[in-house]
Design an enzyme around this catalytic site. Structure first.
Site, PDB file in Angstrom:
ATOM      1  N   ARG A  35      36.827 -19.401 -57.494  1.00 37.76           N
ATOM      2  CA  ARG A  35      37.383 -18.178 -58.041  1.00 37.76           C
ATOM      3  C   ARG A  35      38.597 -17.752 -57.223  1.00 37.76           C
ATOM      4  O   ARG A  35      38.686 -18.071 -56.030  1.00 37.76           O
ATOM      5  CB  ARG A  35      36.322 -17.079 -58.018  1.00 37.76           C
ATOM      6  CG  ARG A  35      35.091 -17.431 -58.839  1.00 37.76           C
ATOM      7  CD  ARG A  35      33.919 -16.527 -58.495  1.00 37.76           C
ATOM      8  NE  ARG A  35      32.692 -16.966 -59.162  1.00 37.76           N
ATOM      9  CZ  ARG A  35      31.476 -16.562 -58.828  1.00 37.76           C
ATOM     10  NH1 ARG A  35      31.321 -15.707 -57.838  1.00 37.76           N
ATOM     11  NH2 ARG A  35      30.424 -17.004 -59.474  1.00 37.76           N
ATOM     12  N   ASP A  54      40.902 -18.654 -62.661  1.00 46.08           N
ATOM     13  CA  ASP A  54      40.416 -17.319 -62.991  1.00 46.08           C
ATOM     14  C   ASP A  54      39.807 -17.396 -64.389  1.00 46.08           C
ATOM     15  O   ASP A  54      40.510 -17.305 -65.395  1.00 46.08           O
ATOM     16  CB  ASP A  54      41.566 -16.316 -62.951  1.00 46.08           C
ATOM     17  CG  ASP A  54      41.090 -14.884 -63.200  1.00 46.08           C
ATOM     18  OD1 ASP A  54      39.898 -14.708 -63.532  1.00 46.08           O
ATOM     19  OD2 ASP A  54      41.908 -13.965 -63.071  1.00 46.08           O
ATOM     20  N   LEU A  55      38.511 -17.571 -64.442  1.00 43.61           N
ATOM     21  CA  LEU A  55      37.844 -17.803 -65.719  1.00 43.61           C
ATOM     22  C   LEU A  55      37.754 -16.557 -66.595  1.00 43.61           C
ATOM     23  O   LEU A  55      37.125 -16.589 -67.655  1.00 43.61           O
ATOM     24  CB  LEU A  55      36.450 -18.394 -65.476  1.00 43.61           C
ATOM     25  CG  LEU A  55      36.463 -19.768 -64.793  1.00 43.61           C
ATOM     26  CD1 LEU A  55      35.039 -20.269 -64.571  1.00 43.61           C
ATOM     27  CD2 LEU A  55      37.262 -20.787 -65.604  1.00 43.61           C
ATOM     28  N   GLY A  80      25.452 -21.603 -61.865  1.00 36.30           N
ATOM     29  CA  GLY A  80      24.345 -20.810 -61.347  1.00 36.30           C
ATOM     30  C   GLY A  80      24.468 -19.343 -61.678  1.00 36.30           C
ATOM     31  O   GLY A  80      24.042 -18.488 -60.900  1.00 36.30           O
ATOM     32  N   ARG A 132      29.184 -16.168 -72.918  1.00 35.05           N
ATOM     33  CA  ARG A 132      30.151 -15.108 -73.188  1.00 35.05           C
ATOM     34  C   ARG A 132      31.554 -15.509 -72.732  1.00 35.05           C
ATOM     35  O   ARG A 132      32.549 -15.052 -73.302  1.00 35.05           O
ATOM     36  CB  ARG A 132      29.714 -13.814 -72.490  1.00 35.05           C
ATOM     37  CG  ARG A 132      28.464 -13.192 -73.107  1.00 35.05           C
ATOM     38  CD  ARG A 132      28.243 -11.780 -72.603  1.00 35.05           C
ATOM     39  NE  ARG A 132      27.901 -11.726 -71.188  1.00 35.05           N
ATOM     40  CZ  ARG A 132      26.664 -11.837 -70.711  1.00 35.05           C
ATOM     41  NH1 ARG A 132      25.635 -12.017 -71.539  1.00 35.05           N
ATOM     42  NH2 ARG A 132      26.445 -11.747 -69.413  1.00 35.05           N
ATOM     43  N   GLY A 169      17.642 -11.336 -58.165  1.00 38.02           N
ATOM     44  CA  GLY A 169      16.618 -11.751 -57.215  1.00 38.02           C
ATOM     45  C   GLY A 169      17.195 -12.698 -56.190  1.00 38.02           C
ATOM     46  O   GLY A 169      18.323 -13.174 -56.322  1.00 38.02           O
ATOM     47  N   HIS A 170      16.426 -12.945 -55.152  1.00 34.64           N
ATOM     48  CA  HIS A 170      16.778 -13.928 -54.144  1.00 34.64           C
ATOM     49  C   HIS A 170      15.549 -14.767 -53.837  1.00 34.64           C
ATOM     50  O   HIS A 170      14.449 -14.500 -54.329  1.00 34.64           O
ATOM     51  CB  HIS A 170      17.320 -13.256 -52.881  1.00 34.64           C
ATOM     52  CG  HIS A 170      18.773 -12.882 -52.970  1.00 34.64           C
ATOM     53  ND1 HIS A 170      19.762 -13.830 -53.103  1.00 34.64           N
ATOM     54  CD2 HIS A 170      19.386 -11.667 -52.944  1.00 34.64           C
ATOM     55  CE1 HIS A 170      20.939 -13.223 -53.139  1.00 34.64           C
ATOM     56  NE2 HIS A 170      20.740 -11.910 -53.067  1.00 34.64           N
ATOM     57  N   ASP A 228      15.262 -21.656 -52.715  1.00 36.33           N
ATOM     58  CA  ASP A 228      16.624 -22.030 -53.092  1.00 36.33           C
ATOM     59  C   ASP A 228      16.834 -23.545 -53.099  1.00 36.33           C
ATOM     60  O   ASP A 228      17.351 -24.105 -54.071  1.00 36.33           O
ATOM     61  CB  ASP A 228      17.627 -21.402 -52.117  1.00 36.33           C
ATOM     62  CG  ASP A 228      17.924 -19.948 -52.435  1.00 36.33           C
ATOM     63  OD1 ASP A 228      17.460 -19.457 -53.486  1.00 36.33           O
ATOM     64  OD2 ASP A 228      18.614 -19.300 -51.636  1.00 36.33           O
TER      65      ASP A 228
END
Length: 363
Positions: A41, A62-63, A85, A93, A127-128, A158
């Site tokens: 990004r 820059d999406l 992710g 979208r 969440g993590h 993870d």
């Protein structure tokens, strides 16, 4: 930067920038020779590129802009795998969801990494790692009885239930595509993967060999012969002599009366045996105990920090960790007999391959 020689040479992967399990999955693919391009990004990254950026290339798009989406879709046309992710529905979208990508490239493997999965009542909730593994029974099983569970860093959720299972799904889908010619979507959820990692516990629980109470099972610290002990220098030693012959090898080297200690599997004596072993291991330094138990079958070994681990002969001889400036690079794992172990790695520079990657896509 060219891909490492490996069995995945020729496989082109697009990785939408993120943190944690998605980038690590990309690292694993790059370690085996895949050409992994990270779409970074424009804003500053959450964390600077580190080990999970090795062997990859990077461009910046820059999406939020239509022309960037067009560029990404042109890259997708020549790719084998895409890893994202983001929360479910976000790439749809943006115009780069599975349907849009498969319309351009029907053979694409679309890898999706989330915590809760693409569906379900919590799919849109943040969440993590700690939250995800807390919903699987894994977190509740770790730590001391009567105390809050101990976070196992973010390795279990993870990277274990997340990255590893995502890579498994991607490689499985690539094999299927070789047979059918069709791509697919890999829905890798950390909760699903962590449930899978719990298979051993469920297998023990079925016949009544495991219960939900923490620190009351064979492998969760309840057994005196499977836990860590503090040494005289404030460091730790790991004792893992489950089998009777390994337990005997430990006892032969400890100043403990076997009759007073009692039988290894006498659970009624475990509290007393804990205290006996705590007192004994506190009598010498960690390194003294390592010297006593080195090259034996006692399953008694030092607990090292990651810096010590890199230099320990057991790891150094196998080049398990490659030192490169400020970095300690874990070796490519598992090792393939057909390929040499790595002597060095190159970490991608954000946007460093912008022109060359876009040129390959015809831009």
């Amino acid at each position: 930067m060219s891909p490492r020689p490996g069995p995945l040479n020729g496989i082109k992967v697009i990785e939408l920038a993120g943190i944690g399990p998605g980038p690590y999955a990309g690292q694993l693919l790059a370690d085996y020779g895949a050409d992994v391009v990270v779409v970074d990004r424009p804003s500053n990254a959450v964390v600077p590129k580190g080990i999970d950026g090795r062997g990859k290339r990077s461009i910046v798009l820059d999406l939020k802009k239509p022309e960037a989406i067009d560029a990404l879709l042109k890259m997708v046309a020549g790719a084998d795998v895409l890893i994202e992710g983001l929360r479910p529905g976000v790439t749809e979208r943006m115009g780069v969801g599975p349907d849009a990508c498969h319309a351009i490239n029907p053979g694409l493997i679309y890898g999706r990494m989330t915590g809760w999965g693409q569906s379900g009542p919590w799919s849109q909730m943040a969440g993590h790692d700690l939250n995800y593994i807390g919903m699987t029974g894994m977190l509740n099983a770790i730590g001391k009885k009567g105390e809050p569970p101990m976070p196992p860093l973010n390795m279990v959720g993870d990277f274990g239930g997340g990255s590893m299972l995502l890579v498994t799904g991607i490689l499985t889908a690539l094999i299927e595509r070789a047979r059918t010619g069709k791509g697919t979507v890999v829905d890798a959820a950390i909760v699903d993967g962590t449930h899978s990692l719990m298979s051993f516990v469920h297998g023990m629980a079925g016949p009544g060999l495991w219960n939900v109470e923490r620190e009351s099972n064979l492998l969760d610290g309840a057994a005196p012969f499977y836990r860590c002990y503090t040494t005289s220098d404030g460091k730790f030693i790991a004792v893992g002599c489950i089998e009777p012959q390994f337990f005997a090898a430990m006892m032969e080297r400890l100043p403990i009366d076997a009759e007073a200690y009692g039988h290894q599997q006498d659970r009624g004596k475990w509290p007393e045996q804990h205290k006996m072993l705590e007192a004994v291991f506190a009598s010498k330094t960690r390194d003294e105990w390592e010297a006593i138990f080195a090259l034996t079958d006692a399953c008694v070994t030092p607990v090292l920090d990651y810096v010590e681990a890199a230099d320990h002969p057991a790891n150094a001889e196998r080049k398990a960790v490659v030192k490169d400036g400020k970095w300690l690079h874990p070796q490519v794992a598992p090792r393939l007999a057909s390929h040499e172990v790595a002597d060095g790695f190159v970490i991608a520079t954000k946007g460093g391959d912008h022109a060359s990657v876009l040129a390959e896509a015809g831009l």
